[in-house]
Motif scaffolding. Structure first.
Motif, PDB file in Angstrom:
ATOM      1  N   ALA A  17      33.225  43.536  52.880  1.00 58.28           N
ATOM      2  CA  ALA A  17      33.957  43.656  53.921  1.00 58.28           C
ATOM      3  C   ALA A  17      34.571  42.293  54.041  1.00 58.28           C
ATOM      4  O   ALA A  17      34.366  41.210  53.661  1.00 58.28           O
ATOM      5  N   SER A  18      35.754  42.502  54.336  1.00 55.85           N
ATOM      6  CA  SER A  18      36.957  41.244  54.801  1.00 55.85           C
ATOM      7  C   SER A  18      37.554  41.547  55.895  1.00 55.85           C
ATOM      8  O   SER A  18      38.658  42.441  55.852  1.00 55.85           O
ATOM      9  N   THR A  19      37.455  41.237  57.138  1.00 56.80           N
ATOM     10  CA  THR A  19      38.140  41.441  58.290  1.00 56.80           C
ATOM     11  C   THR A  19      39.491  40.805  58.418  1.00 56.80           C
ATOM     12  O   THR A  19      39.774  40.039  57.714  1.00 56.80           O
ATOM     13  N   GLY A  20      40.072  41.379  59.439  1.00 55.25           N
ATOM     14  CA  GLY A  20      41.330  40.996  59.448  1.00 55.25           C
ATOM     15  C   GLY A  20      41.887  39.481  59.737  1.00 55.25           C
ATOM     16  O   GLY A  20      42.910  39.043  59.652  1.00 55.25           O
ATOM     17  N   ASP A  21      40.860  38.889  60.538  1.00 58.20           N
ATOM     18  CA  ASP A  21      41.165  37.340  60.527  1.00 58.20           C
ATOM     19  C   ASP A  21      40.810  36.630  59.198  1.00 58.20           C
ATOM     20  O   ASP A  21      41.109  35.354  59.268  1.00 58.20           O
ATOM     21  N   ASN A  22      40.437  37.101  58.062  1.00 59.52           N
ATOM     22  CA  ASN A  22      40.202  36.318  56.935  1.00 59.52           C
ATOM     23  C   ASN A  22      41.469  36.233  56.192  1.00 59.52           C
ATOM     24  O   ASN A  22      42.783  36.673  56.676  1.00 59.52           O
ATOM     25  N   PRO A  23      41.859  35.168  55.481  1.00 54.85           N
ATOM     26  CA  PRO A  23      43.059  34.491  54.860  1.00 54.85           C
ATOM     27  C   PRO A  23      43.220  35.877  54.135  1.00 54.85           C
ATOM     28  O   PRO A  23      42.526  36.711  53.549  1.00 54.85           O
ATOM     29  N   ALA A  24      44.662  35.985  53.622  1.00 53.19           N
ATOM     30  CA  ALA A  24      45.242  37.050  53.412  1.00 53.19           C
ATOM     31  C   ALA A  24      44.419  36.958  51.615  1.00 53.19           C
ATOM     32  O   ALA A  24      44.269  38.206  51.039  1.00 53.19           O
ATOM     33  N   ALA A  25      44.755  36.083  51.095  1.00 52.38           N
ATOM     34  CA  ALA A  25      43.839  35.988  49.633  1.00 52.38           C
ATOM     35  C   ALA A  25      42.589  36.618  49.761  1.00 52.38           C
ATOM     36  O   ALA A  25      42.118  37.120  48.362  1.00 52.38           O
ATOM     37  N   MET A  26      41.752  36.444  50.635  1.00 50.47           N
ATOM     38  CA  MET A  26      40.509  36.768  50.625  1.00 50.47           C
ATOM     39  C   MET A  26      40.231  38.163  50.871  1.00 50.47           C
ATOM     40  O   MET A  26      39.397  39.168  50.301  1.00 50.47           O
ATOM     41  N   ARG A  27      41.216  38.767  51.663  1.00 50.86           N
ATOM     42  CA  ARG A  27      41.210  40.327  51.831  1.00 50.86           C
ATOM     43  C   ARG A  27      41.752  41.082  50.449  1.00 50.86           C
ATOM     44  O   ARG A  27      41.017  41.902  50.114  1.00 50.86           O
ATOM     45  N   ARG A  28      42.741  40.060  49.660  1.00 49.26           N
ATOM     46  CA  ARG A  28      43.054  40.689  48.546  1.00 49.26           C
ATOM     47  C   ARG A  28      41.893  40.602  47.351  1.00 49.26           C
ATOM     48  O   ARG A  28      41.343  41.588  46.543  1.00 49.26           O
ATOM     49  N   CYS A  29      41.257  39.507  47.648  1.00 51.96           N
ATOM     50  CA  CYS A  29      39.782  39.413  46.578  1.00 51.96           C
ATOM     51  C   CYS A  29      38.839  40.350  47.092  1.00 51.96           C
ATOM     52  O   CYS A  29      38.169  40.999  46.149  1.00 51.96           O
ATOM     53  N   ALA A  30      38.553  40.744  48.226  1.00 52.72           N
ATOM     54  CA  ALA A  30      37.699  41.564  48.526  1.00 52.72           C
ATOM     55  C   ALA A  30      38.010  43.043  48.044  1.00 52.72           C
ATOM     56  O   ALA A  30      37.087  43.605  47.526  1.00 52.72           O
ATOM     57  N   ALA A  31      39.288  43.235  47.935  1.00 53.04           N
ATOM     58  CA  ALA A  31      39.579  44.729  47.139  1.00 53.04           C
ATOM     59  C   ALA A  31      39.335  44.541  45.618  1.00 53.04           C
ATOM     60  O   ALA A  31      38.585  45.649  45.380  1.00 53.04           O
TER      61      ALA A  31
END
Length: 461
Positions: free
Chosen positions: A218-232
């Protein structure tokens, strides 16, 4: 030379004998410019905040002697802060120790369950399997959802998208798939969700019992964009590790659109030019590469289900268009069905599984085709029927469809906590229209599976 000595020499040859460090030149948004250190693309670094705590970041590119760092952890960073290179890319854990756990975008536990003892680590970035090493998709993957198993049968290793607007029921359908699938392991990626929805999905849509054979990243919407991409990438890497062990993995990915939005933020901040709908070119190279990493391989398979958030229910917007072109099928959720209390709100006529004809039996495919024809005929005459302008007898196909619609509608409706076995689903599908059992196209089928299915029809009341 002993194996232990060889391992020591190899480790010594690859070890960093000095620390590679640099300093922060400036920050802009979630990006940090670093001077004084040469970094490889996607290399993991740690940047010290004013309190001396290390914040993770990833090299997103360079411009001359300046490296651009996309921050993975959120925090205050000042110019002149110390930056330490790690010499490696971000890693994802793997192994049975992950089952029942909830991880963040870097594979760190976020469920309070302690460390991941016994887990192996692998890079989050990898290449898709070679096209000629992929096993053909020939076996069906039961999902437990009647509308999917009956009309949109999935194959083991297939990649399919769930296309819907916001609030139509994507998360509920993912929970149904997680509970009812016949896959060995389920990996769930929750990218860009609201913070409260992560726990809500786990406890209500998924259920704590189903969580025991799942891994949640999980990487919520408040995480930095790079963390959301890294979670994928982390969720995909976790699924790849289980596939390498010869398992059939189900990857439930919510949502592909949030990953595209995260890459848009990173690309625009790095100086990429905006193109269609403001998306930079890197988005349209990232998404196909991410989706191609799933599917079958020589050892096991990853059946991937990606949700795609369509803007204003527009199925032709850029992310929906490239996803539909890359995937092996699409399941469309219709807002009108959800508004009418029809769950799951799957638009059977607007959805397609490109591999159903291969993994389904002959009589199953024929029954689904015939029932689709009846649904299409009824939808065309729906307005006339609703206002009483249709005269019965004008069209025998519409008459037959009208008679069968209550039974078809009941078949397509399913409670979120209800799981229907694959054989039971096919039997119910074939029983919807009694004429299917006596028609010539089915009587001529000679395949053993089809013969057993026809015998089953004959035993139905």
């Amino acid at each position: 030379m002993t194996a232990a000595l060889e391992a020591v020499l190899e480790a010594a040859a690859s070890a960093q004998v000095h620390r590679r460090t640099g300093t922060v030149a400036r920050t802009f948004g979630e990006m940090t410019a670093v001077a004084g250190v040469n970094l490889r693309p996607k290399e993991l670094v740690f940047v010290e905040d004013p309190a001396g705590r290390p914040l993770a970041g990833e090299c997103a590119g360079s411009e001359g002697p300046i490296a651009h760092i996309a921050m993975l952890d959120r925090g205050a960073i000042a110019a002149g802060a110390r930056v330490q290179a790690t010499g490696r890319m971000a890693s994802a854990p793997s192994g049975r120790a992950l089952l029942g756990r909830v991880l963040d975008g870097l594979g760190r536990p976020m469920d309070g369950g302690g460390e991941l003892h016994g887990a192996a680590w692998r890079p989050v970035h990898s290449e898709p399997p070679h096209p000629l090493d992929r096993e053909p998709i020939m076996r069906a993957l039961p999902s437990g959802v009647r509308a999917i198993d009956g009309f949109l049968t999935l194959g083991r290793g297939q990649r399919v998208g769930i296309f819907a607007g916001s609030g139509v029921g994507k998360s509920t359908l993912l929970g149904m798939l997680a509970r009812g699938t016949a896959a060995d392991i389920t990996v769930i990626a929750l990218i860009g969700e609201r913070g409260r929805e992560v726990r809500d999905f786990i406890e209500h849509d998924l259920g704590l019992e189903a969580l025991k054979r799942c891994v949640v990243v999980a990487s919520t919407g408040d995480n930095p964009a790079a963390m959301r991409r890294c979670a994928a990438n982390t969720a995909t890497a976790v699924a790849e590790a289980f596939r390498a062990d010869g398992l059939d993995v189900l990857l439930l990915f919510d949502s592909l659109t949030r990953v595209a939005m995260a890459q848009r933020e990173i690309g625009l901040a790095s100086g990429e030019p905006p193109t269609t709908k403001g998306y930079p070119p890197s988005v349209f190279s990232l998404l196909p590469h991410l989706m191609e990493r799933t599917g079958p391989s020589a050892q096991g398979s990853i059946t991937a289900v990606y949700t795609v958030l369509v803007d204003g229910d527009d199925m032709d917007e850029p992310i929906a268009d490239i996803s539909r072109a890359t995937l092996d099928g699409h399941i469309v959720l219709k807002r009108a069905l959800a508004s009418a209390g029809h769950y799951p709100p799957i638009d059977v006529l607007g959805s397609v599984s490109r591999l159903m004809s291969r993994v389904g039996s002959g009589c199953h495919n024929e029954a689904a085709r015939r029932l689709r024809q009846l649904l299409a005929a009824y939808n065309e005459a729906r307005d006339l029927i609703s206002i009483g302008a249709y005269v019965r007898g004008a069209d025998p196909v519409v008459d037959r469809a009208s008679d069968l619609m209550p039974a078809i509608d009941a078949f397509l409706r399913q409670r979120p906590d209800e799981v229907t076995g694959f054989d039971e689903t096919i039997a119910q599908l074939l029983a919807l229209d009694p004429q299917l059992a006596g028609d010539d196209p089915l009587a001529e089928v000679t395949d053993d599976d089809d013969t057993r299915a026809i015998e089953t029809i004959g035993g139905l009341p």
